[in-house]
Structure formats: structure tokens, C-alpha cells
Design a protein around this motif. Structure first.
Motif, mmCIF file in Angstrom:
data_model
loop_
_atom_site.group_PDB
_atom_site.id
_atom_site.type_symbol
_atom_site.label_atom_id
_atom_site.label_comp_id
_atom_site.label_asym_id
_atom_site.label_seq_id
_atom_site.Cartn_x
_atom_site.Cartn_y
_atom_site.Cartn_z
ATOM 1 N N ILE A 174 9.767 13.407 -1.746
ATOM 2 C CA ILE A 174 8.851 12.268 -1.652
ATOM 3 C C ILE A 174 9.581 10.620 -1.407
ATOM 4 C CG2 ILE A 174 7.052 10.857 -2.658
ATOM 5 C CD1 ILE A 174 6.542 13.684 -1.407
ATOM 6 N N GLN A 210 -6.705 5.622 -3.542
ATOM 7 C CA GLN A 210 -8.141 5.327 -2.781
ATOM 8 C C GLN A 210 -9.286 5.910 -3.676
ATOM 9 O OE1 GLN A 210 -8.881 3.230 -0.720
ATOM 10 N NE2 GLN A 210 -6.572 2.856 0.123
ATOM 11 N N SER A 211 -9.221 7.037 -4.282
ATOM 12 C CA SER A 211 -10.340 7.636 -5.106
ATOM 13 C C SER A 211 -10.471 6.893 -6.513
ATOM 14 C CB SER A 211 -10.018 9.071 -5.206
ATOM 15 O OG SER A 211 -8.796 9.198 -5.840
ATOM 16 N N VAL A 267 -9.589 11.098 2.003
ATOM 17 C CA VAL A 267 -9.578 9.644 1.606
ATOM 18 C C VAL A 267 -8.153 9.203 2.528
ATOM 19 C CG1 VAL A 267 -11.037 9.336 -0.453
ATOM 20 C CG2 VAL A 267 -8.441 9.840 -0.736
ATOM 21 N N ASN A 268 -7.528 10.343 2.688
ATOM 22 C CA ASN A 268 -6.117 9.940 3.178
ATOM 23 C C ASN A 268 -6.293 9.730 4.823
ATOM 24 O OD1 ASN A 268 -3.691 9.765 4.241
ATOM 25 N ND2 ASN A 268 -2.873 11.117 2.681
ATOM 26 N N SER A 269 -6.217 8.668 5.330
ATOM 27 C CA SER A 269 -6.703 8.409 6.616
ATOM 28 C C SER A 269 -5.195 8.509 7.603
ATOM 29 C CB SER A 269 -7.098 6.814 7.050
ATOM 30 O OG SER A 269 -6.219 5.901 6.253
ATOM 31 N N LEU A 270 -4.295 8.849 6.911
ATOM 32 C CA LEU A 270 -3.043 8.997 7.905
ATOM 33 C C LEU A 270 -2.565 10.445 8.283
ATOM 34 C CD1 LEU A 270 -0.782 6.751 5.483
ATOM 35 C CD2 LEU A 270 -1.677 6.178 7.640
ATOM 36 N N ALA A 299 3.368 8.416 8.037
ATOM 37 C CA ALA A 299 3.383 7.363 6.960
ATOM 38 C C ALA A 299 3.402 6.117 7.269
ATOM 39 C CB ALA A 299 4.520 7.764 5.851
ATOM 40 N N ARG A 300 3.265 5.252 6.247
ATOM 41 C CA ARG A 300 3.077 3.500 6.683
ATOM 42 C C ARG A 300 4.537 3.145 7.147
ATOM 43 N NH1 ARG A 300 -2.189 2.205 5.045
ATOM 44 N NH2 ARG A 300 -2.713 3.212 2.952
ATOM 45 N N ASN A 320 -6.789 15.733 2.790
ATOM 46 C CA ASN A 320 -7.610 14.908 1.646
ATOM 47 C C ASN A 320 -8.445 13.816 2.471
ATOM 48 O OD1 ASN A 320 -8.060 13.001 -0.212
ATOM 49 N ND2 ASN A 320 -6.126 13.169 -1.073
ATOM 50 N N PRO A 324 0.857 -1.230 -0.037
ATOM 51 C CA PRO A 324 -0.089 -0.035 -0.179
ATOM 52 C C PRO A 324 0.873 1.197 -0.270
ATOM 53 C CG PRO A 324 -0.607 -1.427 1.854
ATOM 54 C CD PRO A 324 0.599 -2.288 1.312
ATOM 55 N N ASN A 325 0.287 2.320 -0.665
ATOM 56 C CA ASN A 325 1.124 3.366 -0.737
ATOM 57 C C ASN A 325 1.519 4.118 0.818
ATOM 58 O OD1 ASN A 325 1.861 6.344 -0.804
ATOM 59 N ND2 ASN A 325 1.062 6.071 -3.014
ATOM 60 N N ASN A 326 2.895 4.554 0.829
ATOM 61 C CA ASN A 326 3.253 4.910 2.052
ATOM 62 C C ASN A 326 2.756 6.191 2.547
ATOM 63 O OD1 ASN A 326 5.149 4.800 4.130
ATOM 64 N ND2 ASN A 326 6.566 6.371 3.162
ATOM 65 N N ARG A 327 2.266 6.914 1.733
ATOM 66 C CA ARG A 327 1.550 8.062 2.525
ATOM 67 C C ARG A 327 0.191 8.122 2.187
ATOM 68 N NH1 ARG A 327 3.255 10.726 -1.360
ATOM 69 N NH2 ARG A 327 4.531 9.143 -2.088
ATOM 70 N N CYS A 328 -0.439 7.023 2.281
ATOM 71 C CA CYS A 328 -1.833 6.773 1.702
ATOM 72 C C CYS A 328 -2.010 7.095 0.389
ATOM 73 C CB CYS A 328 -2.825 7.641 2.755
ATOM 74 S SG CYS A 328 -4.470 6.691 2.934
ATOM 75 N N ASN A 329 -2.776 6.413 -0.276
ATOM 76 C CA ASN A 329 -2.942 6.596 -1.713
ATOM 77 C C ASN A 329 -3.556 7.803 -2.046
ATOM 78 O OD1 ASN A 329 -2.866 4.177 -0.792
ATOM 79 N ND2 ASN A 329 -3.809 3.289 -2.326
ATOM 80 N N ILE A 330 -2.692 8.922 -2.605
ATOM 81 C CA ILE A 330 -3.266 10.036 -2.874
ATOM 82 C C ILE A 330 -4.146 9.974 -4.114
ATOM 83 C CG2 ILE A 330 -2.618 12.690 -3.566
ATOM 84 C CD1 ILE A 330 -1.859 11.467 -0.570
ATOM 85 N N THR A 361 0.690 18.236 -1.366
ATOM 86 C CA THR A 361 -0.478 17.497 -1.863
ATOM 87 C C THR A 361 0.077 16.031 -2.123
ATOM 88 O OG1 THR A 361 -0.934 19.229 -3.324
ATOM 89 C CG2 THR A 361 -2.037 17.250 -3.868
ATOM 90 N N GLU A 362 1.392 15.828 -2.213
ATOM 91 C CA GLU A 362 1.675 14.574 -2.000
ATOM 92 C C GLU A 362 1.680 13.809 -0.642
ATOM 93 O OE1 GLU A 362 2.775 12.295 -4.296
ATOM 94 O OE2 GLU A 362 2.792 13.584 -6.052
ATOM 95 N N CYS A 363 1.567 14.832 0.185
ATOM 96 C CA CYS A 363 1.551 14.309 1.606
ATOM 97 C C CYS A 363 0.160 14.353 2.019
ATOM 98 C CB CYS A 363 2.427 15.130 2.576
ATOM 99 S SG CYS A 363 4.320 15.215 2.142
ATOM 100 N N GLY A 364 -0.775 14.579 1.429
ATOM 101 C CA GLY A 364 -2.170 14.240 1.743
ATOM 102 C C GLY A 364 -2.769 15.802 2.229
ATOM 103 N N VAL A 390 11.134 10.803 2.239
ATOM 104 C CA VAL A 390 9.942 10.441 3.081
ATOM 105 C C VAL A 390 9.811 8.893 2.863
ATOM 106 C CG1 VAL A 390 7.601 10.776 3.733
ATOM 107 C CG2 VAL A 390 8.986 12.747 3.086
ATOM 108 N N ASP A 391 9.599 8.466 1.839
ATOM 109 C CA ASP A 391 9.398 7.095 1.813
ATOM 110 C C ASP A 391 10.314 6.239 1.956
ATOM 111 O OD1 ASP A 391 6.818 7.880 0.649
ATOM 112 O OD2 ASP A 391 7.149 7.238 -1.376
#
Lengths: 810, 437
Positions: free
Chosen positions: B103, A725-726, B194-197, B236-237, B192, A716-722, B129-132, B106-107
Motif C-alpha cells: 500500500i 467516507q463511510s 463509496v470509493n469514487s476512484l 489513486a489521487r 466499494n 484526503p486518502n490516496n486510494r479514496c477512503n476505504i 480491499t485496500e484498493c477499493g 502505491v501511495d
């Protein structure tokens, strides 16, 4: 072969052997030759390719055999295999027929004991040819039992090279059928022998033969239903005898007890609907015996008739009630789908797609009868004629065996195999009887002409003399012509069989061969390339998802865990994989993650023109998936009932996971000169979706001819799927877009399209359009709009690439 | 030669602690931090914040954002453990750094602090934006709050906001309650959905909105109320932590020292809450707090100690794992009562809370369900503020072997009796039949 005694007799005379001894010697030497012939004609595959295991199921058998040699019988018996059917696992020891593996290991041990340093693989490769050779011997004795030794010899030769049998017994085809046909014919032979002699010993032997058959192949059900049917026919035709009573009862009781020792079969003999006929006939036999005894005791015929009526009625009633109670209480299981599909060829198609999807379960085409039987096809009725002319218990048996198995052969392609021995035997009777009649004719004629000293056997001389009509001068010529005709046909048969064996049945199907542009042989070894890649490059506990066809090969050669394999015991699990393959990538990834899949493997023939690839099998995945999960609907993948992959294909088809995995990066590839890039050679079309983008999977390995493609499942995308998910199409959320489509003038380009665009952001171009169409069709807001224009405008505003005038499907 | 060897070993052993002094699973706290600035004036105007970091032992490396020599990695090794972007207006980074490089940084598990400001560049917006999170698209928009503003003599447009709507998590903002509102002046952002993180750490009040303070509001503002986030964090995960805020000035010495009085409130504080808030937050961002590790995952049958290759159905087993929390200097036992283990095959068959011995050892014992298959021991521990623990260990469960069933079962005695009596009867019958003429 009928001429051989005549031509070789001069030579043999010098050995000063008696005629009987000469005949024996010739017979034995012919049998030896046939034995060797049967073996070597099956070695084409080893010569053409290499000593390797073929196809799909044999790989499982090989893997289990390897396990058996390494771990011994008890570990094998209790083997819980956690590398297949992840995460359910499979109790291998209890769900297979161990006969084949045990046989191979026994041969291996014996060879080892004799100090032959062989590898178990070689033994496995050559098991089927070895048993085919043994089958010729059994065929000889069987033919001898039902007709005469001449028929036996012919039967041995016919079966040695009959393509119908060779198809399943070439070297490398290490499958249950390889030994099972031997066991089948042996059981039948010994049973007929037991019926003919009434001997307890032969009957015991047939019980053991049956036990071996049960341990080797599920086709034993054929034996256990044919024999009671045969006994029933004998009873009806008034051929009941003490011999039959002894043979049947001993064989049934002991055979049943022995068969119960096989874990996979267990209590089926007393609990399953398929085995009830044999039990019913068993009780009927007792009733018959009892009646016989009563008849013997009662001298009054009238009284006996009354008694007979009462007893038979009672017996039938009791049997019927017992069966009904058993069925209702669930103690006796109903017939299985496979059994139904044998009796009703359309059953599987309507109810069990997983059975219908297997190519060898398809109804047989006429051409394959011709291909597999050649001249036997019309010798068979002739043989039946001879059998009916000389009816005996044995010929009745072979007639019944022939007729029933021919019916089954018509229902399923693979059952041609079961019919082959019967066809060979009955044809052998025809050949042998004809040739014998003709030679007798010829010889007696000679006798008459040159009234002198020939050394034919006295008995036949006098009998044929009596039969002869002296006034037919053309009879001799006619007989000679017919004989030559027969030899011509037989030689054509031999040529045909050799040709079929070498061309059609000796391909391992794991290594593909094709003719190159200059007639040279091109080998595609992609399967093994892929499996070795898996073995070398993936973690030990990686799980590979593929369609079930390749499961056995992946575990055996790739040594990796699979989700489903060729042992199709769990339909739901297979349907789950089918669903994943036929869903959009975003839905599929949920299933893939829930099954802990690390790699997805697909087989693709678009580059090489290999037609049995996953795209061609795809509709079965849809059907099997849809059978369990109604969200998958077959019409979604078809356009006007037509299955296409080109531009006119259904949108769902163009965007399902299987399509994407097969055609990923294929759009840039030139496969054939003069064709556009992305030209699929297996289907002969240019593909419809050349811009395949994958989001959750990435290409890990593609073999040199693109036949096997392996994809890795991304974490799964590390920073949640930007974007991710959508990316699921959720029509309910697209109200904003519909607002836009209906109300705002998108034409001007200044409408706030952003919220809508961000909703379909994760969707690939075409998916976005499809999703919007679904939303519109669902008519979330109840607005009706002129779609085709505003939709494509909206999509272009969102910087999606779609055909200018994208039109929603029906 | 021997002497030389001794010197070498000695020097290595002396150097070793220094060599290992960077980010690693053993010591998760960051050490080397790269700070990218628009101009070096920020270094002095925000010196309080930087000094507090230096005092805690961080090694700050200040660079101009467009310095052509900046690089995040060399020879595949990252040169820094964390990155602070105090360069809201940079259009293009110098050197090899770009959005993708950040990015990737971070990853691969490194931390990031982004402070934007009015007129933030597209580059910074893209990173965010890349970070949510999405900054307000209007480049000149600021967060305005006509009821929650900070009373100030100089400014009257209510863009200086005093906010005290903090996230309720001791781990993220420290256990000491922040009494004083935090001053904020800058652009707002939204999360965002949909971003739960991504988490809102400091949220705007319901009366706030985002618009250009200089122009008249003609269309409704796109961002309003508590949907506006002033400060957000992302974990992040891979446990990399990111701080995003739309105000660079909230880190400044001026805001740190400034007094604060929230409109409508009579209490006037001498010093704003910025210092406490941002310092505590930086402790979380740089893994001085809330970092867990799980070690020594073990399982075995109750009576045995060795880990088996597979279990049998209905076996009794024990599962244990040690969980520690990084305190900034050492690993301390993590004590809680909500860690659960699942015995999982497509769905959890067993879900059990682990009991701990107050020294970080969590354990549970249970009976394997009467189902065979490939199971997993799963610990999915996700608690607000803490790094997530996700342990899974595959273990097959086999059915009974043929000789593991009971040999004689009482209900079957009639059958045993029947079998043996038949055998005896057959023997007697044969005997009588053969010898009794």
C-alpha cells in the motif's frame, strides 16, 4: 501630603521663599514624584517576566505598529491584511483605531531622532505606563479645576496607583485603553475648563482632545453621550450660559468634523443612533439661544411664555420627525448590540453570544469593585456629598461622570476602567475636603491655645476662627484621631494597590506562572513555544484554525494565516469555526477542508490545571455556532443541563472534534499522583472518552505542558477512503442494521451482520452506537425493539468495543 | 588531474540517461517492474503477456512471492516502478513485503497489477480491499454465466465467460475498438460504493452470478449481474494506477491464443480479445497513455507581464497554463476544449473555459470581481482515464487604496459648491463685520 508643608516648612524657610513659592515648589515636587510613581509601579511585569507584550489584543496592536514603522502611514492606512480572516481578509486600515499605533510610532521616531536606539517593542511596552503618568497630571489639573489644588494632588496620587486603571496600563499592556483613558480625562478636563471660562481656545482644545480619543478607542461614544447629557442637565437646572453655548458648540462641531477623518468612524457621527443625542442637544442649544434672544427683544413676559411654548413644541416635534424619518429610511442606523448591552445587561446574553462570551464583558461582581477601588468605594459617596454641597458647573459634571460611569462599570467588568478616573477624582474631593477641614480645625485650635505667632495664612485663620466652637475640648483630639484614621486608610490603600498590581495585574497571561510544590515559581511558556513552532515548522502560507481568542497571537507571533481572530467582525465566520469544533470529526473535516485549513490549534489545561482553556470555553463555541447553524444544539452537549467531560458526559460531547483534539492521547497520561490516568486537573475529573482516535487529523505538536496542541489536517486518502467516507453517521442508511436489530436473532451470531457492520465501520466505537441510536430514534422502519440488549450484541458482533449494556440516551 | 576530470564528466554524461531512465515526473512511464509469482511455471504459461511488456521496454524482474529476498525498497529508495502480483494463493510474502508495504508502494505513486483466482488467499483479498474492491467472500465461488459463457468443448459449467462489456474510454482501453470478446475465468468482485476512484473496466453480463459451480445453489448468490466486475482499475489521487482482476488465466498464453465463440452467437473468432484488451490496459496502467502534466502556471495583469503579489478589485488579468500529455516517449500538447479555471474564494466567483492555441497553452482573461479577499486560481481537471490535474494558486485581492478612487465625482458638485460658497460667504461676512462700522 497635607502634613508635608508643615514638616518641610522649616527646611524651606532657609531658602527664603515666599509661602506661595514654597507651596508651588512642594506641589511641583509632589507631582513629579507622583509622575514617577505612576510609571514605576507599572513595571512589575517587566521585572517579573520580561519586556513583552501581554494578552491578546495588544499583539494585534503590536503587529500593526510594526507594520506602521516599516511601511509608513499611507500603507498602514490602506493595509489589506490577508493573513487574518482567511479567506475574507481584513481591511486593517479601515477597521481599527489608529491613535495608539500612531502615538507609539511618534514616540519611537522622536526617540530615534534623539539618537536613542530603541526597538519599537520597548516603546510599545512602555506606552501605557507613560500615558498613565500623563493621566496623573491631567487628574491634578482636573481636580484643581473642579475643587482646589489639594484635591488635584490627591486625585493625582489616587489615580496613579488605582488598580482599576493599572489593570489596563501595566507595562506590556499595549492596548487602546492605555492611551484612551488619558485622552478621555484630558477631553473632559478641557471641556470643563471651557465651560468654566467660556473660552474658545479651551473649547478648541477639547475638540482636539476628543479627536485624539476617537482615534484611540471606541469608548469615545461615552464622551459623545455624556457631554450632551451634562449640557441637558445644565439646561434643565437653569444653568444655561453663554460659556456653555460656546464650549459645547465649538467642541461638537469641530470634534465631529475631526472625528470623521478617522476611517473606522467615518460618517457615524451623523448616521448612527448612538451619536444622535449629541446632535439633538446641539439643535436644542440653538433653540435656547434663539429664545434668549427673543426674550431679550420681547419685554412682554406673557407673550414670551406663549412663544416659548410654541417654539419648544415645534423644535421637539421637528427633531422627533427628523429622527423618525432617518430611522425609517435607514439613514440613521439603529443602536448596535454593544450599546444595547450596556443599557440592558441581559441583552447580550440573550441575543449576541459573541459579546457575552468575552469574560471582560460580564457583569461586574462586587468583589471586583472592592478589588479595584478599595477605599475609594466608600470615599466615592462622601465625595458626592461634598460635590452636592458645593454645586457648580464643574462639580455637576464630575458627579454625572461618576454616576453614569459607575453604572456602566456595574454592567461590564471592563468599564471599571472608565469609572476609575471619576471615582478617583470624587474620592480625592472627599479626602482633600475632609483633611482640609480637619487641619483647619487643628490649626485654629492651636491658634487659640497658644495665642501667638504662627505663620498660617491670614484668610483661613480668620474664617476658621469664626466657625470654631470654642466650647468643644475634644474637637482637637477628635480631629487628630480622624486624621490618623484617614492616613491609615490611605496607607492601606497604597499597600493594597501595590499588592494587587504585583500579584494580579502584572501577569502577561501569555506566560503563565504558578507556585510549585515547594513554593517555587513555575513558568509555563507554552503559548510562545507553540507559536514559535508554527513559525519554524509550517509552510509560509499555512492556515491555522483555532478559536478566535488566539487569532491575534497566532498572526503576530506565529506569523501564520488564521481563520478568525479577536476582531470579531464576522459572526458567521466565527460560527463556522465553532460549528467545526463542535461537530463530529467527519462533519468537521468538511468544514475544515472548505476553509483550506492546514493546522488546528487548541488550548488545553487538563495537564496543568489551567482553567481558561478551550474545553471550558467550549459551550460558547456551541452557542455561537448554534446561533448561526441550528444543527448545533446546546442541549446535545449537556446532561441534565450540566456540562461534563467525564463518563457521564453527553455522547455528542465525548465525540465532538474539540473533545477529541483536547483529550487525544490524554487517556494514557498520569497527571496527578493517586489519580487514574486521564485525570483532568482543570476540571478535576477523569475523562469519559479515553480511547480517542483521530482519522482526518494527526497530532503535529504538543507543547511541553500540553497547554497548546496543534494538529495537522491530513490530505484526503490516496486510494479514496476505504474506512473514511463511510465514517459519517447517516441514519437513513442504517436500515439494514435496524432490520437486524428488530427481526433477526443476533444472539446466535450467525446473522449476516456484515452489511450492517460495514456501514458503521468507519465510526469509532462509541460513535457507532450513537449513530445507531439516532437511527433507531428516527425510527426509519417503524419498528420498536428492545434496544439495549440487541444493540450491544450487534455492536459486539461488529467487533466494536462498547460497554456491555450500552443504553441509548434520551 | 584535468584528464581524469574530463573522463569523469564524460562518463557521467553518458551514464546520465540510463540513471534517469526510471519513473519520474519528466518521464512517467514505468521501467522496472517486479513480478511476483506463485511458481515459475506462470512465467512460461503467461509468456505472451510478459513478452509484450518486455518488447515495450520494461525491465521485468521475476521473483517467487515467498522468496525471502524480495524487497520493494532499499535505503528508502524504491527499487521498482511497478508491481505485478500474479500470485493468487500466496499466504505470506517473503522478505519485508507485506500489505502495508504494498500500500505504501502505491501511495508513493507506483503502479500495481493484481490478478487473483479461485481460492485467492486472504492476503491478496486484503490488498484488493485496500484498493477499493471486494472479492467474493466465498473462497470457492466463481463467476458463472449461463447465457454469456464461451462455447467450449471441454468445459460445461459455464465458468469460462466471454465478455465484451467494456468501459467506454479510449484512454483506458485504447482507441482501437476491441471487436472480440474477452475470455474470463475466475472470481468476481464488487466495487466499494463509496470509493469514487475505482472503475469497472470489464463488467459481467446481467445474467452472471458468483457461486460455487460444483455445489447446488441453496441461498441466493451475494454477487449478481452487472454489479460483478471482472476487471477494475483504480487511479489513486496521486495518479498511481492499479489493475485488479479475479482471473489469472485471462493473462495466459492459452486464453490469448484461444478462439472464442460466445453462446447464442454464431460468429466464432479465431483469437480472443484478451491480448488486445490486456496489452492496451497495461499501457494505461504503466502510464504510456493518459498522463497529463501542467506547467508554467502564470497570471498577470492584462497590460503587464510580471506576476503581481496581489490584485486589486476590478483589475483585468490573464491566466495561462500549459498542459501536455505523455505519449509514451515524449510530451505532446494536450488539446481539448473543456479545461476550466475558477477564481475561487469559498465558492467560484468566476468560472471560465480556457482557450488553447493548439500547442498546449491554455489561457483566459477576465476581470477580478468586485470583492476583496484571498482568492485562488483553481484548475480542477478530472477526465475519465486521464490523470487528474489539480492546480491552485493563492492570490489576495485588495480593495482600492485611498487615492485610487475618483477625485471629483459629478454628483458631488452641489456639495463642492456649498462648501466653497460657505467659505467665501464667511470671509465676506467677516470682512464686512470687521471693517464696516
Amino acid at each position: 501630603m497635607a502634613t508635608m508643608p508643615a514638616s518641610a516648612s522649616d527646611l524651606l524657610k532657609s531658602f527664603k521663599l515666599k509661602t506661595k513659592q514654597q507651596e508651588l515648589l512642594i506641589r511641583v515636587s509632589i507631582l513629579c514624584l507622583v509622575y514617577i510613581l505612576a510609571f514605576i509601579t507599572r513595571l512589575f511585569s517587566v521585572l517579573r517576566y520580561e519586556s513583552m507584550i501581554h494578552e491578546f489584543d495588544p499583539y494585534f496592536n503590536y503587529r500593526t505598529t510594526l507594520y506602521l514603522t516599516e511601511n509608513g502611514f499611507y500603507d498602514f492606512w490602506n493595509w489589506f491584511d490577508y493573513e487574518s480572516w482567511y479567506p475574507l481578509g481584513r481591511i486593517v486600515g479601515g477597521t481599527l483605531y489608529p491613535g495608539l499605533m500612531v502615538t507609539a510610532v511618534l514616540i519611537y521616531r522622536i526617540l530615534r531622532f534623539l539618537r536613542f536606539a530603541v526597538h519599537i517593542r520597548e516603546v510599545c511596552v512602555l506606552t501605557a505606563p507613560f500615558f498613565a503618568s500623563n493621566t496623573t497630571l491631567v487628574a491634578y489639573f482636573f481636580g484643581k479645576e473642579i475643587w482646589d489644588s489639594g484635591a488635584g494632588l490627591v486625585a493625582a496620587i489616587l489615580i496613579a496607583i488605582c488598580p482599576g486603571y493599572i489593570s489596563r496600563s501595566v507595562a506590556g499592556s499595549y492596548d487602546n485603553e492605555g492611551v484612551a483613558i488619558f485622552a478621555l480625562l484630558f477631553t473632559f478636563y478641557v471641556f470643563v475648563k471651557a465651560v468654566n471660562t467660556g473660552s474658545l481656545a479651551w473649547s478648541l482644545a477639547s475638540a482636539f482632545g476628543y479627536f485624539y480619543m476617537v482615534s484611540a478607542w471606541g469608548g469615545y461614544v461615552f464622551i459623545i453621550n455624556l457631554i450632551p447629557l451634562y449640557v441637558l442637565v445644565l439646561l434643565i437646572t437653569g444653568r444655561y450660559s453663554m460659556r456653555l453655548y460656546v464650549a459645547y458648540n465649538c467642541m461638537y462641531i469641530l470634534g465631529m468634523l475631526l472625528a470623521m477623518q478617522i476611517r473606522f468612524v467615518g460618517f457615524q457621527h451623523v448616521q448612527s443612533g448612538e451619536h444622535m443625542a449629541v446632535m439633538g442637544v446641539f439643535f436644542l442649544m440653538q433653540v435656547f439661544y434663539f429664545l434668549d434672544w427673543v426674550k431679550h427683544m420681547l419685554s412682554d413676559t406673557k407673550l414670551f411664555q406663549a412663544f416659548l411654548r410654541i417654539t419648544v413644541t415645534c423644535a421637539v416635534a421637528v427633531g422627533g420627525i427628523a429622527l423618525g424619518l432617518g430611522m425609517v429610511s435607514g439613514y440613521i442606523s439603529p443602536w448596535t448590540g454593544r450599546f444595547y448591552s450596556l443599557l440592558d445587561p441581559t441583552y447580550a446574553k440573550d441575543h449576541i453570544p459573541i459579546i457575552a462570551s468575552v469574560s471582560e464583558h460580564q457583569p461586574t461582581a462586587w468583589s471586583s469593585f472592592m478589588f479595584d477601588f478599595h477605599i475609594l468605594l466608600f470615599l466615592f459617596p462622601a465625595g458626592l456629598y461634598f460635590c452636592f454641597k458645593r454645586l457648580s458647573d464643574a462639580t455637576i459634571f464630575i458627579v454625572m461622570y461618576g454616576l453614569t460611569s459607575m453604572y456602566f462599570a456595574g454592567v461590564m467588568v471592563r468599564l471599571i476602567l472608565v469609572a476609575t478616573p471619576a471615582v478617583c477624582l470624587i474620592s480625592a474631593i472627599a479626602v482633600s475636603a475632609t483633611v482640609k477641614n480637619l487641619t483647619v480645625l487643628l490649626r485654629s485650635k492651636n491658634k487659640v491655645v497658644q495665642t501667638g505667632s504662627t505663620k498660617g495664612s491670614g484668610g483661613s485663620k480668620s474664617s476658621s476662627k469664626a466657625l470654631l466652637d470654642q466650647s468643644q475640648p475634644f474637637q482637637k483630639n477628635g480631629a487628630i484621631a480622624l486624621l490618623f484614621g484617614a492616613f491609615y486608610l490611605l496607607s492601606r490603600y497604597a499597600t493594597h494597590c501595590t499588592w494587587v498590581t504585583s500579584e494580579a495585574y502584572s501577569s502577561p497571561s501569555i506566560v503563565l506562572a504558578a507556585r510549585g510544590a515547594h513554593g517555587n515559581r513555575v513558568i509555563f511558556d507554552d503559548y510562545r513555544e507553540a507559536y514559535f513552532w508554527l513559525r519554524q515548522n509550517t509552510p509560509q502560507d499555512a492556515k491555522v484554525m483555532s478559536w478566535w481568542d488566539y487569532g491575534y497571537q497566532i498572526t503576530a507571533m506565529g506569523n501564520r494565516t488564521v481563520i478568525v481572530d479577536n476582531n470579531t467582525w464576522n459572526n458567521t465566520h466565527i460560527a463556522t469555526v465553532g460549528r467545526a469544533m463542535s461537530s463530529y470529526e467527519d462533519e468537521a473535516i468538511e468544514i475544515i477542508r472548505s476553509l483550506d485549513v492546514d493546522y488546528v490549534l487548541v488550548v488545553f489545561g487538563g495537564v496543568t490545571g489551567y482553567s481558561s482553556d478551550d474545553i471550558n470555553k467550549f459551550l460558547w463555541m456551541v452557542r455561537i455556532g448554534g446561533g448561526v447553524f441550528p444543527v448545533i444544539k446546546e442541549p446535545d452537549y449537556l446532561v441534565n443541563g450540566e456540562y461534563r467531560v467525564d463518563k457521564g458526559a453527553a455522547p455528542k460531547m465525548l465525540n465532538c472534534l474539540m473533545y477529541k483534539l483536547c483529550y487525544y492521547r490524554f487517556g494514557e497520561m498520569l497527571t496527578e499522583y493517586g489519580k487514574p490516568p486521564g485525570y483532568d486537573r482543570a476540571r478535576g475529573v477523569e475523562i469519559g472518552n479515553k480511547d480517542v482516535k483521530l482519522e482526518h487529523l494527526e497530532e503535529a505538536f504538543t507543547t511541553s505542558n500540553w497547554i497548546v496542541r496543534i494538529y495537522r489536517v491530513k490530505p484526503p486518502n490516496n486510494r479514496c477512503n476505504i474506512h473514511g467516507q463511510s465514517g459519517t453517521c447517516n441514519p437513513q442508511n442504517l436500515g439494514v442494521c435496524l432490520d437486524l436489530l428488530g427481526l433477526v436473532d443476533v444472539n446466535l451470531g450467525n446473522a449476516p451482520t456484515k452489511p450492517c457492520c460495514s456501514l458503521i465501520e468507519g465510526l469509532v466505537d462509541l460513535e457507532g452506537a450513537v449513530c445507531l441510536c439516532t437511527a433507531v430514534r428516527a425510527n426509519v422502519l417503524g419498528i420498536h425493539i428492545n434496544l439495549s440488549i440487541s444493540l450491544s450484541l450487534l455492536l459486539r458482533n461488529c467487533e466494536r468495543k462498547v460497554a456491555t449494556e450500552y443504553i441509548c440516551g434520551p | 588531474m584535468g584528464k581524469f576530470w574530463v573522463i569523469f564528466v564524460a562518463s557521467i554524461s553518458i551514464l546520465l540517461p540510463f540513471l534517469c531512465n526510471s519513473f519520474s515526473p519528466e518521464t512517467p512511464t514505468d521501467r522496472r517492474v517486479l513480478v511476483l509469482l506463485d511458481d515459475f511455471a506462470v512465467k512460461s504459461s503467461h509468456s505472451s503477456y510478459f513478452n509484450s511488456l518486455k518488447l515495450r521496454g520494461f525491465d521485468l524482474d521475476f521473483k517467487l512471492a515467498d522468496d525471502p529476498k524480495i524487497a520493494l525498497q532499499r535505503y528508502g529508495q524504491y527499487l521498482y516502478d511497478a508491481l505485478i502480483l500474479f500470485c493468487p494463493s500466496v499466504e505470506r510474502f517473503g522478505g519485508s513485503v507485506d500489505v502495508a508495504a504494498i500500500i505504501n508502494f502505491v501511495d508513493s505513486g507506483h503502479d500495481l497489477i493484481i490478478a487473483a483466482d479461485v481460492n485467492a488467499s486472504d492476503l491478496i483479498r486484503e490488498v484488493a480491499t485496500e484498493c477499493g474492491v471486494d472479492f467474493d467472500e466465498d473462497p470457492s465461488a466463481m463467476v458463472i454465466d449461463h447465457t454469456g459463457y464461451a462455447v467450449s468443448e471441454t468445459e460445461g459449467d459455464h465458468t469460462l465467460i466471454a465478455s465484451d462489456d467494456f468501459i467506454k474510454s479510449d484512454v483506458i482501453i485504447g482507441s482501437k475498438k476491441i471487436e472480440v470478446p474477452v475470455l474470463f475465468q475466475g472470481i468476481g468482485h464488487s466495487l466499494n460504493p463509496v470509493n469514487s476512484l475505482v472503475l469497472k473496466v470489464l463488467s459481467a453480463s446481467p445474467s452472471a452470478y458468483s457461486a460455487n459451480p460444483l455445489s447446488k445453489l441453496s441461498t441466493p448468490a451475494s454477487l449478481t449481474g452487472s454489479a460483478i466486475s471482472l476487471v477494475s482499475v483504480v487511479q489513486a489521487r496521486n495518479n498511481a494506477r492499479i489493475l485488479i482482476t479475479g482471473s489469472l488465466s485471462m493473462f495466459s498464453n492459452r486464453f490469448f491464443r484461444s478462439g472464442v465463440q460466445k453462446s447464442g452467437s454464431s460468429t466464432k473468432y479465431e483469437k480472443s480479445g484478451n491480448e488486445q484488451f490486456l496489452t492496451e490496459l497495461s499501457k494505461w496502467i504503466f502510464h504510456e497513455r493518459g498522463h497529463l502534466k501542467a506547467v508554467n502556471v502564470k497570471h498577470h495583469k492584462v497590460v503587464e507581464t510580471d506576476e503581481p503579489a496581489l490584485y486589486r478589485i476590478n483589475d483585468e488579468l490573464e491566466y495561462s497554463v500549459e498542459i501536455y500529455e505523455w505519449s509514451g516517449t515524449s510530451w505532446e500538447p494536450y488539446i481539448t476544449d473543456d479545461v476550466q479555471v475558477q477564481f475561487y474564494m469559498m465558492s467560484p466567483y468566476i468560472l471560465k473555459t480556457l482557450s488553447n492555441d493548439k500547442k498546449g497553452l491554455y489561457s483566459a482573461s477576465f476581470k477580478v470581481p468586485d470583492v476583496y479577499g484571498v482568492f485562488q486560481f483553481k484548475v480542477e481537471y478530472q477526465k475519465l482515464g486521464y490523470t487528474s490535474l489539480s492546480l491552485s494558486k493563492q492570490i489576495p485581492v485588495r480593495p482600492y487604496r485611498h487615492n485610487e478612487y475618483e477625485r471629483f465625482i459629478p454628483t458631488a458638485y452641489p456639495y463642492y459648491g456649498a462648501a466653497f460658497s460657505t467659505m467665501a460667504g464667511f470671509f465676506i461676512f467677516s470682512f464686512v463685520h470687521l471693517y464696516n462700522k
